[in-house]
Design a protein around this motif. Structure first.
Motif, PDB file in Angstrom:
ATOM      1  N   ILE A  12      17.101  45.972 -24.557  1.00  0.00           N
ATOM      2  CA  ILE A  12      15.999  46.706 -25.183  1.00  0.00           C
ATOM      3  C   ILE A  12      16.531  47.796 -26.113  1.00  0.00           C
ATOM      4  N   LEU A  13      17.511  48.537 -25.637  1.00  0.00           N
ATOM      5  CA  LEU A  13      18.018  49.638 -26.458  1.00  0.00           C
ATOM      6  C   LEU A  13      18.697  49.136 -27.721  1.00  0.00           C
ATOM      7  N   MET A  14      19.465  48.034 -27.594  1.00  0.00           N
ATOM      8  CA  MET A  14      20.175  47.522 -28.770  1.00  0.00           C
ATOM      9  C   MET A  14      19.198  46.894 -29.752  1.00  0.00           C
ATOM     10  N   LYS A  15      18.281  46.132 -29.206  1.00  0.00           N
ATOM     11  CA  LYS A  15      17.404  45.368 -30.075  1.00  0.00           C
ATOM     12  C   LYS A  15      16.288  46.226 -30.674  1.00  0.00           C
ATOM     13  N   LEU A  16      15.635  46.990 -29.820  1.00  0.00           N
ATOM     14  CA  LEU A  16      14.490  47.739 -30.303  1.00  0.00           C
ATOM     15  C   LEU A  16      14.871  49.146 -30.753  1.00  0.00           C
ATOM     16  N   GLY A  17      15.951  49.679 -30.134  1.00  0.00           N
ATOM     17  CA  GLY A  17      16.318  51.043 -30.470  1.00  0.00           C
ATOM     18  C   GLY A  17      17.466  51.104 -31.472  1.00  0.00           C
ATOM     19  N   GLY A  18      18.118  49.972 -31.667  1.00  0.00           N
ATOM     20  CA  GLY A  18      19.250  49.943 -32.585  1.00  0.00           C
ATOM     21  C   GLY A  18      20.444  50.742 -32.087  1.00  0.00           C
ATOM     22  N   TRP A  19      20.534  50.899 -30.766  1.00  0.00           N
ATOM     23  CA  TRP A  19      21.636  51.676 -30.201  1.00  0.00           C
ATOM     24  C   TRP A  19      22.947  50.899 -30.286  1.00  0.00           C
ATOM     25  N   ALA A  20      24.034  51.659 -30.219  1.00  0.00           N
ATOM     26  CA  ALA A  20      25.342  51.017 -30.132  1.00  0.00           C
ATOM     27  C   ALA A  20      25.557  50.540 -28.696  1.00  0.00           C
ATOM     28  N   PHE A  21      26.209  49.390 -28.564  1.00  0.00           N
ATOM     29  CA  PHE A  21      26.444  48.801 -27.249  1.00  0.00           C
ATOM     30  C   PHE A  21      27.088  49.787 -26.280  1.00  0.00           C
ATOM     31  N   ILE A  22      28.114  50.479 -26.797  1.00  0.00           N
ATOM     32  CA  ILE A  22      28.872  51.423 -25.962  1.00  0.00           C
ATOM     33  C   ILE A  22      27.966  52.446 -25.280  1.00  0.00           C
ATOM     34  N   LEU A  23      26.924  52.870 -25.994  1.00  0.00           N
ATOM     35  CA  LEU A  23      26.038  53.890 -25.431  1.00  0.00           C
ATOM     36  C   LEU A  23      25.085  53.306 -24.398  1.00  0.00           C
ATOM     37  N   THR A  24      24.797  52.015 -24.527  1.00  0.00           N
ATOM     38  CA  THR A  24      23.801  51.437 -23.626  1.00  0.00           C
ATOM     39  C   THR A  24      24.386  51.138 -22.245  1.00  0.00           C
ATOM     40  N   VAL A  25      25.697  50.913 -22.203  1.00  0.00           N
ATOM     41  CA  VAL A  25      26.300  50.528 -20.915  1.00  0.00           C
ATOM     42  C   VAL A  25      26.154  51.618 -19.849  1.00  0.00           C
ATOM     43  N   PRO A  26      26.545  52.861 -20.179  1.00  0.00           N
ATOM     44  CA  PRO A  26      26.363  53.899 -19.154  1.00  0.00           C
ATOM     45  C   PRO A  26      24.900  54.049 -18.746  1.00  0.00           C
ATOM     46  N   LEU A  27      24.001  53.864 -19.703  1.00  0.00           N
ATOM     47  CA  LEU A  27      22.586  53.997 -19.358  1.00  0.00           C
ATOM     48  C   LEU A  27      22.142  52.873 -18.417  1.00  0.00           C
ATOM     49  N   GLY A  28      22.688  51.685 -18.642  1.00  0.00           N
ATOM     50  CA  GLY A  28      22.395  50.570 -17.732  1.00  0.00           C
ATOM     51  C   GLY A  28      22.781  50.933 -16.310  1.00  0.00           C
ATOM     52  N   GLY A  29      23.972  51.544 -16.165  1.00  0.00           N
ATOM     53  CA  GLY A  29      24.423  51.981 -14.844  1.00  0.00           C
ATOM     54  C   GLY A  29      23.541  53.082 -14.290  1.00  0.00           C
ATOM     55  N   LEU A  30      23.184  54.017 -15.182  1.00  0.00           N
ATOM     56  CA  LEU A  30      22.380  55.161 -14.751  1.00  0.00           C
ATOM     57  C   LEU A  30      21.006  54.719 -14.252  1.00  0.00           C
ATOM     58  N   PHE A  31      20.351  53.846 -15.025  1.00  0.00           N
ATOM     59  CA  PHE A  31      19.017  53.402 -14.615  1.00  0.00           C
ATOM     60  C   PHE A  31      19.079  52.622 -13.304  1.00  0.00           C
ATOM     61  N   ALA A  32      20.118  51.798 -13.159  1.00  0.00           N
ATOM     62  CA  ALA A  32      20.275  51.062 -11.903  1.00  0.00           C
ATOM     63  C   ALA A  32      20.422  52.042 -10.739  1.00  0.00           C
ATOM     64  N   GLY A  33      21.206  53.095 -10.965  1.00  0.00           N
ATOM     65  CA  GLY A  33      21.416  54.107  -9.930  1.00  0.00           C
ATOM     66  C   GLY A  33      20.136  54.825  -9.575  1.00  0.00           C
ATOM     67  N   ILE A  34      19.377  55.193 -10.605  1.00  0.00           N
ATOM     68  CA  ILE A  34      18.116  55.904 -10.369  1.00  0.00           C
ATOM     69  C   ILE A  34      17.145  55.008  -9.599  1.00  0.00           C
ATOM     70  N   LEU A  35      17.085  53.753 -10.017  1.00  0.00           N
ATOM     71  CA  LEU A  35      16.193  52.820  -9.314  1.00  0.00           C
ATOM     72  C   LEU A  35      16.625  52.693  -7.848  1.00  0.00           C
ATOM     73  N   ALA A  36      17.944  52.566  -7.642  1.00  0.00           N
ATOM     74  CA  ALA A  36      18.443  52.425  -6.270  1.00  0.00           C
ATOM     75  C   ALA A  36      18.046  53.629  -5.427  1.00  0.00           C
ATOM     76  N   PHE A  37      18.106  54.813  -6.030  1.00  0.00           N
ATOM     77  CA  PHE A  37      17.761  56.018  -5.297  1.00  0.00           C
ATOM     78  C   PHE A  37      16.310  55.979  -4.841  1.00  0.00           C
ATOM     79  N   PHE A  38      15.416  55.657  -5.790  1.00  0.00           N
ATOM     80  CA  PHE A  38      14.000  55.696  -5.438  1.00  0.00           C
ATOM     81  C   PHE A  38      13.574  54.506  -4.576  1.00  0.00           C
ATOM     82  N   VAL A  39      14.295  53.394  -4.693  1.00  0.00           N
ATOM     83  CA  VAL A  39      14.001  52.259  -3.823  1.00  0.00           C
ATOM     84  C   VAL A  39      14.604  52.501  -2.441  1.00  0.00           C
ATOM     85  N   GLY A  40      15.804  53.066  -2.444  1.00  0.00           N
ATOM     86  CA  GLY A  40      16.526  53.258  -1.189  1.00  0.00           C
ATOM     87  C   GLY A  40      15.861  54.275  -0.278  1.00  0.00           C
TER      88      GLY A  40
END
Lengths: 277, 241
Positions: A12-40
């Motif tokens: 989504i970030l690369m395609k719709l936001g035009g972000w650089a790949f490098i920047l999206t990777v940490p965010l992918g990890g971050l969102f997964a972590g946040i989701l895990a926190f609220f699910v856990g």
């Protein structure tokens, strides 16, 4: 499920936001972590298989969400700009896996965290009496296991250049991960890695020679789990360790003082996220 | 009179319609050893579980060092100084004796190294140092009970709850454990002890609480309690009283 979150974050970030790949990777990890926190937080209070059922249901819900949302492209999935450089992705993944392995090793074998995790696995009530808050440690483990999976999902999306709800949130990914962990040896750091090598060697050979019988693939994985649980409950690596320890004979009673020996029982719980992929 | 460390006030714990603990009230002074006795099923272990936070009380309050701790979870109580053992011992069987005690020390000494140093001191004190490297699963019953005490002590508690740490031991082992408990008492740690063996209770306790069917039927010095008709009746039946 965290794999899919990482994959869709990057897409989504690369395609719709035009972000650089490098920047999206940490965010992918971050969102997964946040989701895990609220699910856990709520689900990790559940005992036994309810937690597994809860996370499984949530993974299906996310898959459905990806199917109906516009932003994810619905059932058509998302196509990313191709970047055809396999070694680029290889080093990315190697970096993430290596970093994860080092981090887990430090946390589980060396830091107090590993002892707390083991205490809870061995006896949760007993652990509570010693000042350990089980839910807290479990949520920490869960987040810790989700982040690398999110990172890898991010990399996967750009590598394969196409994701859809089935490939990002599908059960084949999760099933494979479970087989790797169970066959290799649950609760060890090395075991799942061994399991992964076996599963992928098998998968490659299978697609090379037996691709006419696709339906067999999942059946064989299922049988592999059943047989392992029945005959090698500790997995390959766990069985090897037990054998090695018992052939060394009983531990002697003489102790050489100050020593910290974690290697002898390397049965740290690998909170190897794949199970919740 | 020393300060009150534990105040149990009208504590009730019901399971469904069953009053497992029914209006129990007593104070424990700093440095005091209180025996908790009663026939099987009298509610002793339930009361322990309420005091140590495993069950919230249905009614009543528990104060520890002047702070209301009713319903506070066990791991918080451990951190503020309540150590307990379990009647059905709960070692971490896959871990070594030393690791078991290190884990207990972590909540006082943040790092593994500091906690290990502390664990060795505890094991020396409880006489398990020469078995430190053994897996906890390979200890004898006496060893496992000692490990329970070691883990509780590693928390550096000001109140120690001991649930049948002597029961099941042979006389020599039992004497050693009694000696150990007396040493612990010597440090000024308050102790609440559940035990079936009267000799142990009579030797160790400053005062005794007696429960029967969840009710508190007596509270006082061991010798007085032993003569109490209600207590005799609870233990030996109508005729004896």
């Amino acid at each position: 499920m965290f794999f899919g979150v990482g994959a869709y974050t990057t897409a989504i970030l690369m395609k719709l936001g035009g972000w650089a790949f490098i920047l999206t990777v940490p965010l992918g990890g971050l969102f997964a972590g946040i989701l895990a926190f609220f699910v856990g937080l709520p689900t990790l209070r559940l005992k036994g298989s309810y937690f597994a059922i809860g996370t499984w249901a949530l993974a299906l819900a996310l898959q459905q969400l990806a199917l109906i949302l516009d932003i994810t492209g619905g059932p058509d999935g998302m196509r990313l700009p191709p970047y055809l450089n396999p070694s680029y992705f290889y080093y990315w993944m190697l970096g993430v896996v290596g970093g994860t392995f080092a981090l887990y090793w430090i946390l589980l074998e060396w830091a107090p965290f590993g002892l707390k995790v083991r205490a809870i696995r061995e006896d949760q009530d007993g652990a509570m009496a010693l000042g350990i808050n089980p839910t807290r440690v479990k949520v920490q483990s869960f987040v810790l296991s989700a982040v690398p999976v999110g990172l890898l999902g991010s990399i996967y999306a750009y590598w394969i250049t196409f994701i859809d709800p089935l490939s990002a949130f599908g059960d084949i990914l999760t099933d494979q991960a479970v087989v790797m962990a169970v066959v290799g040896g649950l609760g060890t750091l090395i075991g799942p890695a061994i399991g992964a090598v076996i599963v992928f060697t098998f998968k490659t050979l299978f697609w090379a020679y037996l691709s006419d019988y696709q339906v067999l693939y999942l059946i064989i994985l299922g049988v592999a789990i059943a047989l392992t649980v029945l005959f090698l409950p500790n997995g390959l690596w766990g069985t090897f360790i037990n054998y090695r320890d018992s052939s060394r004979g009983m531990r002697t009673q003489s102790v050489s003082r100050p020593r910290i020996d974690a290697s002898e029982h390397s049965d740290e719980q690998e909170k190897g996220a794949p199970e919740h992929g | 009179m020393a300060e009150t460390i534990l105040k149990v006030q009208d504590v009730v714990k019901t399971f469904g319609g069953l009053h497992a603990v029914n209006r129990v009230t007593f104070d424990l002074a700093e440095g005091e050893v209180m025996g908790l006795i009663g026939p099987n099923g009298a509610g002793k272990t339930t009361l322990f579980n309420v005091i140590s936070g495993y069950y919230p009380p249905t009614q009543g309050r528990i104060h520890f060092k002047g702070q209301d701790v009713s319903g506070v979870p066990p791991y918080k109580l451990a951190a503020i100084g309540i150590g307990r053992t379990f009647q059905v011992v709960k070692p971490f069987p896959g871990l070594s004796v030393l690791e078991n005690v290190i884990i207990a020390g972590l909540c006082r000494y943040g790092t593994r190294r500091a906690s290990e140093k502390h664990a060795w001191k505890i094991l020396d004190f409880t006489g398990l140092a020469d078995q430190a490297d053994k897996s906890a699963a390979n200890l004898t019953l006496a060893g496992r009970k000692r490990l329970e005490i070691s883990k509780a002590l590693a928390l550096e508690p000001s109140l120690l709850l001991l649930d049948e740490v002597v029961a099941g031991l042979n006389p020599t082992e039992a004497d050693k454990t009694i000696e150990l408990i007396l040493k612990i008492k010597g440090f000024g740690i308050s102790i609440l002890i559940v035990e079936h063996i009267m000799r142990v209770i009579m030797n160790l306790s400053d005062r005794v609480v007696v429960l029967n069917f969840g009710q508190q039927i007596a509270l006082g010095k061991p010798a007085d309690v032993a003569r109490d008709p209600m207590v005799i009746q609870a233990y030996f039946g109508e005729d004896a009283a």
